[in-house]
Design a protein around this motif. Structure first.
Motif, PDB file in Angstrom:
ATOM      1  N   SER A  39      -9.174   2.435  -3.761  1.00  0.00           N
ATOM      2  CA  SER A  39      -8.021   2.917  -4.526  1.00  0.00           C
ATOM      3  C   SER A  39      -7.636   1.911  -5.610  1.00  0.00           C
ATOM      4  N   PHE A  40      -6.881   2.377  -6.585  1.00  0.00           N
ATOM      5  CA  PHE A  40      -6.482   1.546  -7.723  1.00  0.00           C
ATOM      6  C   PHE A  40      -5.165   0.826  -7.441  1.00  0.00           C
ATOM      7  N   GLU A  41      -5.085  -0.397  -7.953  1.00  0.00           N
ATOM      8  CA  GLU A  41      -3.855  -1.173  -7.817  1.00  0.00           C
ATOM      9  C   GLU A  41      -3.095  -1.133  -9.138  1.00  0.00           C
ATOM     10  N   LYS A  79      -2.292   2.305  -4.561  1.00  0.00           N
ATOM     11  CA  LYS A  79      -1.885   3.681  -4.309  1.00  0.00           C
ATOM     12  C   LYS A  79      -3.086   4.509  -3.905  1.00  0.00           C
ATOM     13  N   VAL A  80      -2.998   5.143  -2.742  1.00  0.00           N
ATOM     14  CA  VAL A  80      -4.090   5.978  -2.234  1.00  0.00           C
ATOM     15  C   VAL A  80      -4.048   7.340  -2.920  1.00  0.00           C
ATOM     16  N   GLU A  81      -5.155   7.693  -3.570  1.00  0.00           N
ATOM     17  CA  GLU A  81      -5.261   8.980  -4.248  1.00  0.00           C
ATOM     18  C   GLU A  81      -5.961   9.985  -3.335  1.00  0.00           C
ATOM     19  N   ASP A  82      -5.477  11.219  -3.359  1.00  0.00           N
ATOM     20  CA  ASP A  82      -6.075  12.261  -2.524  1.00  0.00           C
ATOM     21  C   ASP A  82      -7.550  12.455  -2.840  1.00  0.00           C
ATOM     22  N   SER A  83      -7.914  12.364  -4.120  1.00  0.00           N
ATOM     23  CA  SER A  83      -9.310  12.593  -4.514  1.00  0.00           C
ATOM     24  C   SER A  83     -10.231  11.549  -3.893  1.00  0.00           C
ATOM     25  N   ILE A  84      -9.781  10.289  -3.857  1.00  0.00           N
ATOM     26  CA  ILE A  84     -10.569   9.215  -3.246  1.00  0.00           C
ATOM     27  C   ILE A  84     -10.694   9.451  -1.742  1.00  0.00           C
ATOM     28  N   LEU A  85      -9.558   9.737  -1.116  1.00  0.00           N
ATOM     29  CA  LEU A  85      -9.553   9.955   0.331  1.00  0.00           C
ATOM     30  C   LEU A  85     -10.450  11.122   0.706  1.00  0.00           C
ATOM     31  N   ASN A  86     -10.355  12.224  -0.026  1.00  0.00           N
ATOM     32  CA  ASN A  86     -11.147  13.414   0.284  1.00  0.00           C
ATOM     33  C   ASN A  86     -12.635  13.138   0.166  1.00  0.00           C
ATOM     34  N   SER A  87     -13.029  12.377  -0.854  1.00  0.00           N
ATOM     35  CA  SER A  87     -14.457  12.082  -1.028  1.00  0.00           C
ATOM     36  C   SER A  87     -14.999  11.236   0.107  1.00  0.00           C
ATOM     37  N   LEU A  88     -14.170  10.313   0.616  1.00  0.00           N
ATOM     38  CA  LEU A  88     -14.606   9.468   1.726  1.00  0.00           C
ATOM     39  C   LEU A  88     -14.608  10.229   3.049  1.00  0.00           C
ATOM     40  N   VAL A  89     -13.616  11.080   3.237  1.00  0.00           N
ATOM     41  CA  VAL A  89     -13.552  11.884   4.464  1.00  0.00           C
ATOM     42  C   VAL A  89     -14.772  12.781   4.576  1.00  0.00           C
ATOM     43  N   ASP A  90     -15.232  13.335   3.447  1.00  0.00           N
ATOM     44  CA  ASP A  90     -16.386  14.224   3.459  1.00  0.00           C
ATOM     45  C   ASP A  90     -17.657  13.520   3.902  1.00  0.00           C
ATOM     46  N   ARG A  91     -17.680  12.188   3.774  1.00  0.00           N
ATOM     47  CA  ARG A  91     -18.878  11.435   4.139  1.00  0.00           C
ATOM     48  C   ARG A  91     -18.877  11.000   5.598  1.00  0.00           C
ATOM     49  N   VAL A  92     -17.743  11.167   6.256  1.00  0.00           N
ATOM     50  CA  VAL A  92     -17.640  10.705   7.639  1.00  0.00           C
ATOM     51  C   VAL A  92     -18.553  11.538   8.523  1.00  0.00           C
ATOM     52  N   GLY A  93     -19.432  10.857   9.256  1.00  0.00           N
ATOM     53  CA  GLY A  93     -20.361  11.567  10.134  1.00  0.00           C
ATOM     54  C   GLY A  93     -19.648  12.206  11.297  1.00  0.00           C
ATOM     55  N   VAL A  94     -20.233  13.246  11.865  1.00  0.00           N
ATOM     56  CA  VAL A  94     -19.623  13.897  13.014  1.00  0.00           C
ATOM     57  C   VAL A  94     -19.729  13.000  14.228  1.00  0.00           C
ATOM     58  N   PHE A  95     -18.897  13.328  15.180  1.00  0.00           N
ATOM     59  CA  PHE A  95     -18.822  12.514  16.389  1.00  0.00           C
ATOM     60  C   PHE A  95     -19.996  12.796  17.294  1.00  0.00           C
ATOM     61  N   GLY A  96     -20.591  11.744  17.827  1.00  0.00           N
ATOM     62  CA  GLY A  96     -21.643  11.928  18.814  1.00  0.00           C
ATOM     63  C   GLY A  96     -22.988  11.468  18.303  1.00  0.00           C
ATOM     64  N   ASP A  97     -23.789  10.882  19.197  1.00  0.00           N
ATOM     65  CA  ASP A  97     -25.116  10.415  18.848  1.00  0.00           C
ATOM     66  C   ASP A  97     -26.145  11.474  19.185  1.00  0.00           C
ATOM     67  N   ILE A 153       0.841  -1.195   0.000  1.00  0.00           N
ATOM     68  CA  ILE A 153       0.000   0.000   0.000  1.00  0.00           C
ATOM     69  C   ILE A 153       0.877   1.245   0.000  1.00  0.00           C
ATOM     70  N   ALA A 154       0.622   2.130  -0.926  1.00  0.00           N
ATOM     71  CA  ALA A 154       1.339   3.405  -0.981  1.00  0.00           C
ATOM     72  C   ALA A 154       0.436   4.485  -0.397  1.00  0.00           C
ATOM     73  N   ILE A 155       0.698   4.853   0.838  1.00  0.00           N
ATOM     74  CA  ILE A 155      -0.077   5.883   1.522  1.00  0.00           C
ATOM     75  C   ILE A 155       0.903   6.793   2.249  1.00  0.00           C
ATOM     76  N   THR A 156       0.742   8.094   2.117  1.00  0.00           N
ATOM     77  CA  THR A 156       1.677   9.032   2.726  1.00  0.00           C
ATOM     78  C   THR A 156       1.329   9.272   4.191  1.00  0.00           C
ATOM     79  N   ASP A 157       2.294   9.802   4.933  1.00  0.00           N
ATOM     80  CA  ASP A 157       2.046  10.162   6.329  1.00  0.00           C
ATOM     81  C   ASP A 157       0.936  11.196   6.416  1.00  0.00           C
ATOM     82  N   GLU A 158       0.908  12.126   5.464  1.00  0.00           N
ATOM     83  CA  GLU A 158      -0.114  13.174   5.466  1.00  0.00           C
ATOM     84  C   GLU A 158      -1.500  12.582   5.245  1.00  0.00           C
ATOM     85  N   GLN A 159      -1.611  11.607   4.359  1.00  0.00           N
ATOM     86  CA  GLN A 159      -2.900  10.964   4.103  1.00  0.00           C
ATOM     87  C   GLN A 159      -3.374  10.186   5.332  1.00  0.00           C
ATOM     88  N   ARG A 160      -2.441   9.468   5.969  1.00  0.00           N
ATOM     89  CA  ARG A 160      -2.794   8.728   7.185  1.00  0.00           C
ATOM     90  C   ARG A 160      -3.235   9.681   8.281  1.00  0.00           C
TER      91      ARG A 160
END
Length: 428
Positions: free
Chosen positions: A209-211, A217-235, A177-184
């Motif tokens: 991500s594509f192999e 290799k983790v692409e910023d565009s993929i990561l950003n789209s998934l991060v935007d969907r992450v729900g906020v913390f708390g019920d 897996i190719a993922i940068t420290d910044e992405q992690r």
């Protein structure tokens, strides 16, 4: 690779693998030392979702090698509890992990409590709610430890992600897996202290991500789209939600605009516009009050606009209302005075209404001695309007003071009038 989710596979097997929570299970804590010595007290673990309550329970069982049963109080029946009791009779001691313990009903408690008391069942209860509010006292009294687990720091989560990427047995270590420290780090930040959410987001990112040439290799565009969907913390409607409301009000009361807007953002991302609007309206009268009486109607107008607009546009008038309240003069004198009056009544400090204040709109009122009221509007006093010096409180309460004006904002002018009238009363 196992079909089990990464968050499940990475669950710690012993207490030495727990991420964060050093205040609860660090090597210098009494709980860590007890468990290492084979002693597990019954306990309650509470905290927000994803902080590791379930993981800690499994890790305790893995460390001690004691028989372990996990139940969810929303689904478990009396038969489930009886089965745990039967296991305890055979093995001598069983750890029962009970998730959502605040949902435990009385019948289940009656079956379980004697066995918790005699030590054959070690109860580890988990809840997202405040146990002092939502867990039955009978359960609390039998738990020697009540521990609040805190959200993991970004560093804790990042360390957990790194471990998952390297772990060849339970994690993703067998994959290239190719993922940068910044992405992690971005994943760790987005999880907002929720380990389960972080691992799930990492797993989703990897498999989206594509192999190429055997390397994912983790692409910023993929990561950003998934991060935007992450729900906020708390019920919504859980303890964390009410903590957010409390933090919002206290930040406004403390005139901290940035903090207030942060908590407002958190609440609006949870999507409960009604509860937020109600709290803002209460605050406008509770904390701003007479120091700036125009704020109440302005906040109400903002709330009505927000309700008509709906989210996300509703955030705009509500942001205006929060900033206005933060920077306004503040006074709680009016409602504090009313609370003092209520407390006085509850303490039995009541008396007869003066006869001149009693209703006289019926035949026979005069025969009862009712009457003698002087109409203040007939007695002008400068630019104030009508006022006359007559008694309004019951005789035994005359001289009692409930209202103490605060000289802030508009109330400063009202305080001057109040003090002047008090002076007139003394000149009687």
């Amino acid at each position: 690779m196992s079909n089990e989710p990464l968050a499940y596979r990475m669950r710690p097997q012993t207490i030495d693998e727990i991420a964060g929570q050093q205040h609860v299970i660090g090597k210098d804590t009494a709980l860590y030392k007890m468990i290492k010595n084979g002693h597990v007290p019954s306990m309650l673990l509470y905290g927000d979702p994803g902080v590791g309550k379930t993981s800690l329970a499994f890790a305790i069982a893995g460390t001690t090698k004691l028989p372990f049963v996990a139940l969810n109080a929303t689904k478990a029946g009396k038969k489930d509890v009886e089965d745990v009791v039967a296991d305890a009779r055979i093995s001598g001691k069983v750890i029962l992990f009970l998730d959502e313990i605040h949902r435990f009903n009385k019948l289940q408690q009656d079956t379980l409590l004697p066995h918790v008391e005699n030590g054959s069942i070690i109860l580890i209860g988990a809840t997202t709610e405040n146990p002092f509010h939502d867990v039955n006292p009978a359960i609390r009294s039998r738990c020697g430890e009540i521990k609040q687990l805190k959200r993991l720091t970004t560093e804790d989560v990042d360390s957990l992600l790194e471990r998952a990427l390297l772990d060849k047995e339970k994690g993703l270590g067998k994959m290239a897996i190719a993922i940068t420290d910044e992405q992690r780090k971005k994943i760790a930040d987005a999880a907002n202290g929720d380990a389960r959410k972080a691992l799930t987001l990492l797993e989703s990112t990897i498999f989206a991500s594509f192999e190429e040439d055997g390397v994912t290799k983790v692409e910023d565009s993929i990561l950003n789209s998934l991060v935007d969907r992450v729900g906020v913390f708390g019920d919504k409607k859980g303890s964390h939600f009410y903590n957010l409301l409390s933090a919002l009000q206290k930040s406004v009361r403390g005139s901290d605009t940035d903090a207030a807007l942060y908590y407002l953002a958190h609440l609006l991302e949870n999507g409960d516009l009604v509860a937020v609007s109600r709290r803002l309206l209460v605050m406008s009268y509770e904390d701003i009050g007479l120091a700036n009486p125009s704020v109440g109607p302005q906040v109400l107008s903002a709330i009505q606009s927000a309700e008509r607009l709906g989210l996300p546009e509703a955030r705009i008038p509500l942001a205006n209302a929060v900033v206005l309240m933060c920077l306004s003069e503040k006074s709680n004198s009016a409602y504090s005075a009313l609370d003092s009056a209520i407390a006085s009544i509850h303490a039995g400090k009541t008396g007869e209404i003066p006869k001149h204040l009693k209703d006289t709109h019926y035949a026979g009122a005069a025969e009862l001695g009712h009457g003698g009221y002087i109409y203040p509007h007939d007695h002008k006093i400068g630019t104030f309007g009508g006022w006359v010096n007559q008694t309004y409180l019951p005789d035994n309460l005359v001289g009692t003071k409930f209202y103490e004006p605060i000289e802030a904002g508009e109330e400063k002018r009202l305080a001057a009038i109040y003090n002047r009238l008090e002076k007139f009363k003394k000149e009687k």
